[in-house]
Structure formats: structure tokens, C-alpha cells
Write a protein that holds these residues in place. Structure first.
Motif, PDB file in Angstrom:
ATOM      1  N   TYR A 102      15.696 -16.122  -0.700  1.00 52.32           N
ATOM      2  CA  TYR A 102      15.155 -16.792   0.478  1.00 52.32           C
ATOM      3  C   TYR A 102      14.416 -15.730   1.279  1.00 52.32           C
ATOM      4  N   TYR A 103      13.341 -16.121   1.940  1.00 50.11           N
ATOM      5  CA  TYR A 103      12.522 -15.160   2.665  1.00 50.11           C
ATOM      6  C   TYR A 103      13.331 -14.342   3.673  1.00 50.11           C
ATOM      7  N   HIS A 104      14.226 -15.001   4.403  1.00 47.06           N
ATOM      8  CA  HIS A 104      14.972 -14.274   5.436  1.00 47.06           C
ATOM      9  C   HIS A 104      15.897 -13.208   4.840  1.00 47.06           C
ATOM     10  N   GLU A 105      16.279 -13.361   3.573  1.00 41.99           N
ATOM     11  CA  GLU A 105      17.214 -12.432   2.936  1.00 41.99           C
ATOM     12  C   GLU A 105      16.621 -11.045   2.691  1.00 41.99           C
ATOM     13  N   VAL A 106      15.316 -10.958   2.476  1.00 39.49           N
ATOM     14  CA  VAL A 106      14.724  -9.695   2.032  1.00 39.49           C
ATOM     15  C   VAL A 106      14.134  -8.853   3.157  1.00 39.49           C
ATOM     16  N   ILE A 107      14.205  -9.352   4.390  1.00 40.14           N
ATOM     17  CA  ILE A 107      13.730  -8.552   5.516  1.00 40.14           C
ATOM     18  C   ILE A 107      14.589  -7.285   5.594  1.00 40.14           C
ATOM     19  N   GLY A 108      13.927  -6.132   5.667  1.00 43.02           N
ATOM     20  CA  GLY A 108      14.645  -4.859   5.705  1.00 43.02           C
ATOM     21  C   GLY A 108      14.867  -4.233   4.333  1.00 43.02           C
ATOM     22  N   PHE A 109      14.521  -4.911   3.264  1.00 43.64           N
ATOM     23  CA  PHE A 109      14.681  -4.357   1.918  1.00 43.64           C
ATOM     24  C   PHE A 109      13.669  -3.238   1.690  1.00 43.64           C
ATOM     25  N   ASN A 110      14.085  -2.214   0.958  1.00 41.24           N
ATOM     26  CA  ASN A 110      13.187  -1.145   0.532  1.00 41.24           C
ATOM     27  C   ASN A 110      12.441  -1.606  -0.713  1.00 41.24           C
ATOM     28  N   VAL A 111      11.145  -1.311  -0.759  1.00 38.52           N
ATOM     29  CA  VAL A 111      10.301  -1.748  -1.865  1.00 38.52           C
ATOM     30  C   VAL A 111       9.801  -0.530  -2.635  1.00 38.52           C
ATOM     31  N   GLU A 118       7.823   4.806  -4.107  1.00 39.18           N
ATOM     32  CA  GLU A 118       8.313   4.250  -2.837  1.00 39.18           C
ATOM     33  C   GLU A 118       7.145   3.627  -2.068  1.00 39.18           C
ATOM     34  N   VAL A 119       7.263   2.329  -1.732  1.00 38.10           N
ATOM     35  CA  VAL A 119       6.186   1.621  -1.023  1.00 38.10           C
ATOM     36  C   VAL A 119       6.476   1.535   0.471  1.00 38.10           C
ATOM     37  N   GLY A 120       7.680   1.094   0.833  1.00 40.89           N
ATOM     38  CA  GLY A 120       8.029   0.942   2.242  1.00 40.89           C
ATOM     39  C   GLY A 120       9.137  -0.067   2.427  1.00 40.89           C
ATOM     40  N   VAL A 121       9.215  -0.628   3.642  1.00 32.94           N
ATOM     41  CA  VAL A 121      10.276  -1.565   4.008  1.00 32.94           C
ATOM     42  C   VAL A 121       9.651  -2.905   4.387  1.00 32.94           C
ATOM     43  N   ILE A 122      10.234  -4.005   3.894  1.00 32.68           N
ATOM     44  CA  ILE A 122       9.742  -5.336   4.239  1.00 32.68           C
ATOM     45  C   ILE A 122      10.082  -5.625   5.690  1.00 32.68           C
ATOM     46  N   LYS A 123       9.049  -5.851   6.506  1.00 29.15           N
ATOM     47  CA  LYS A 123       9.229  -6.163   7.925  1.00 29.15           C
ATOM     48  C   LYS A 123       9.247  -7.663   8.170  1.00 29.15           C
ATOM     49  N   SER A 124       8.491  -8.418   7.341  1.00 32.04           N
ATOM     50  CA  SER A 124       8.458  -9.868   7.492  1.00 32.04           C
ATOM     51  C   SER A 124       7.831 -10.482   6.248  1.00 32.04           C
ATOM     52  N   LEU A 133       3.191 -13.708   1.424  1.00 28.24           N
ATOM     53  CA  LEU A 133       3.010 -12.262   1.292  1.00 28.24           C
ATOM     54  C   LEU A 133       4.204 -11.495   1.834  1.00 28.24           C
ATOM     55  N   PHE A 134       4.599 -10.429   1.126  1.00 29.16           N
ATOM     56  CA  PHE A 134       5.513  -9.445   1.697  1.00 29.16           C
ATOM     57  C   PHE A 134       4.695  -8.640   2.704  1.00 29.16           C
ATOM     58  N   VAL A 135       5.211  -8.474   3.914  1.00 29.72           N
ATOM     59  CA  VAL A 135       4.582  -7.597   4.899  1.00 29.72           C
ATOM     60  C   VAL A 135       5.449  -6.342   4.934  1.00 29.72           C
ATOM     61  N   ILE A 136       4.897  -5.261   4.377  1.00 26.18           N
ATOM     62  CA  ILE A 136       5.649  -4.024   4.187  1.00 26.18           C
ATOM     63  C   ILE A 136       5.087  -2.951   5.113  1.00 26.18           C
ATOM     64  N   GLU A 137       5.981  -2.194   5.726  1.00 20.16           N
ATOM     65  CA  GLU A 137       5.544  -1.113   6.610  1.00 20.16           C
ATOM     66  C   GLU A 137       5.835   0.228   5.954  1.00 20.16           C
ATOM     67  N   LYS A 138       4.826   1.095   5.985  1.00 19.59           N
ATOM     68  CA  LYS A 138       4.980   2.468   5.492  1.00 19.59           C
ATOM     69  C   LYS A 138       4.180   3.381   6.409  1.00 19.59           C
ATOM     70  N   GLU A 142       0.513  -1.215   7.537  1.00 17.37           N
ATOM     71  CA  GLU A 142       0.969  -2.486   6.987  1.00 17.37           C
ATOM     72  C   GLU A 142       0.379  -2.691   5.601  1.00 17.37           C
ATOM     73  N   ILE A 143       1.244  -3.016   4.651  1.00 17.89           N
ATOM     74  CA  ILE A 143       0.834  -3.289   3.272  1.00 17.89           C
ATOM     75  C   ILE A 143       1.196  -4.738   2.980  1.00 17.89           C
ATOM     76  N   LEU A 144       0.231  -5.502   2.475  1.00 19.01           N
ATOM     77  CA  LEU A 144       0.464  -6.905   2.132  1.00 19.01           C
ATOM     78  C   LEU A 144       0.456  -7.058   0.619  1.00 19.01           C
ATOM     79  N   ILE A 145       1.563  -7.591   0.091  1.00 22.08           N
ATOM     80  CA  ILE A 145       1.674  -7.794  -1.350  1.00 22.08           C
ATOM     81  C   ILE A 145       2.046  -9.255  -1.595  1.00 22.08           C
ATOM     82  N   PRO A 146       1.284  -9.953  -2.432  1.00 21.30           N
ATOM     83  CA  PRO A 146       1.612 -11.351  -2.737  1.00 21.30           C
ATOM     84  C   PRO A 146       3.015 -11.476  -3.337  1.00 21.30           C
ATOM     85  N   ILE A 147       3.724 -12.509  -2.911  1.00 23.11           N
ATOM     86  CA  ILE A 147       5.036 -12.796  -3.502  1.00 23.11           C
ATOM     87  C   ILE A 147       4.761 -13.587  -4.770  1.00 23.11           C
TER      88      ILE A 147
END
Length: 175
Positions: A102-111, A118-124, A133-138, A142-147
Motif C-alpha cells: 500500500y502506498y502509505h506503507e513505503v513512506i520512509g523506505f530506503n531505495v 543508493e538512490v534515497g528515501v521515499i518521501k511520498s 510515482l515514488f517521490v524520493i529525496e536524495k 527530488e527523484i521521481l520514479i514510476p511505480i
């Protein structure tokens, strides 16, 4: 119950009978899982959830749940609930297996990425676009990767990590 402690289940789309029954359009792939639900939360005012107990329910068509709520006995009472969103507590979400989440489960996951590292951390999660899209911060970027199931190699909920294999050059576009 607070809205952030719940997940969106659907919306009341119409009345069904003169006895106060309503139809809920469910936002789920498995509507049968919610046939035995005993209560729901209805967002009667913005950010204000009110619990309602279900007397009976059954499926109408594929994703419409016909519901008779306790204390809703007239068309007028049912009218007041039209277009209202329905929620359930997060602890009632069915457990997902494997790389499903579920989308809410992966917030804060390391990618990490198979090629990049190492890419970063999922912020939203941005699900307002055609492709979620995964919104990842590094490093404050901001890095956007399609789910996309094809990109996800491993989802480790215990260690809060996601391993991806994204097309070459996608991550570098953002850095």
C-alpha cells in the motif's frame, strides 16, 4: 478516529431504497472482502469522521456495496450521506504478499537501484498523475520514479527497503 489513521474505501454514490439504504462505490480490487464489515467511518464534514454500524450489506454489480446503516431509516437521512467518502481503520487493510504494498506503507523506505546503488528515501507517492510515482529525496533533490512492477526487484518491509531496476539514466536525470 483520525483521517490519517484510516484508508479510503469508497464513496456513497446513491440511495437504493426508501428505507435509507445506500450504494457505496468501492475503490478496491476485492469488494467481497468488505461484505462482512461491521462498521464504517463516513467523512460527514472535512476531516471529521463519524462511525456508522452496518445492519446488512451485499454486492450490487461488481464494485457497488448495498448497505443498510443503523439509524438511517429514511430517504432524507440517506440524502445527507450522498457523495460522502467512506473510510476504515488502517489495521483493517488486508495483508499483501511479496512485492505488493500500500502506498502509505513505503513512506520512509530506503531505495536502492541495481545499477545506480543508493538512490534515497521515499518521501511520498504522487498518484495524481496517469502513472503513480515514488517521490524520493536524495541530498535535498527530488527523484521521481514510476511505480512499475517490472522495476521492483525486492520489497523488504521488515528492513524498510526497496530494490529497483530502473531504466539506465532515469535517476541521473534528476541529479
Amino acid at each position: 478516529m483520525r483521517l490519517e489513521d484510516c484508508f479510503y474505501l469508497g464513496t456513497i454514490v446513491s440511495k437504493f431504497s426508501f428505507k435509507g439504504e445506500v450504494l457505496i462505490k468501492l475503490d478496491t480490487d476485492d469488494p467481497e472482502e468488505y461484505l462482512e464489515t461491521e462498521s464504517i467511518f463516513i467523512e460527514v464534514l472535512p476531516q471529521k469522521l463519524i462511525p456508522f454500524f452496518i445492519e446488512k450489506s451485499n454486492l450490487q454489480k461488481s464494485n457497488l456495496l448495498r448497505v443498510k446503516l443503523e439509524d438511517i431509516t429514511t430517504e432524507t437521512e440517506a440524502d445527507a450521506l450522498l457523495k460522502k467518502d467512506i473510510y476504515l481503520p488502517l489495521n483493517q487493510l488486508p495483508e499483501l504478499e511479496g512485492n505488493k504494498f500500500y502506498y502509505h506503507e513505503v513512506i520512509g523506505f530506503n531505495v536502492t537501484d541495481k545499477n545506480y546503488g543508493e538512490v534515497g528515501v521515499i518521501k511520498s507517492i504522487n498518484d495524481t498523475t496517469a502513472q503513480a510515482l515514488f517521490v524520493i529525496e536524495k541530498n535535498e533533490k527530488e527523484i521521481l520514479i514510476p511505480i512499475n512492477d517490472d522495476f521492483i526487484l525486492l520489497l523488504d518491509k521488515k528492513n524498510k527497503t526497496i530494490s529497483l531496476d530502473v531504466p539506465e539514466g532515469l535517476i541521473e536525470l534528476y541529479l
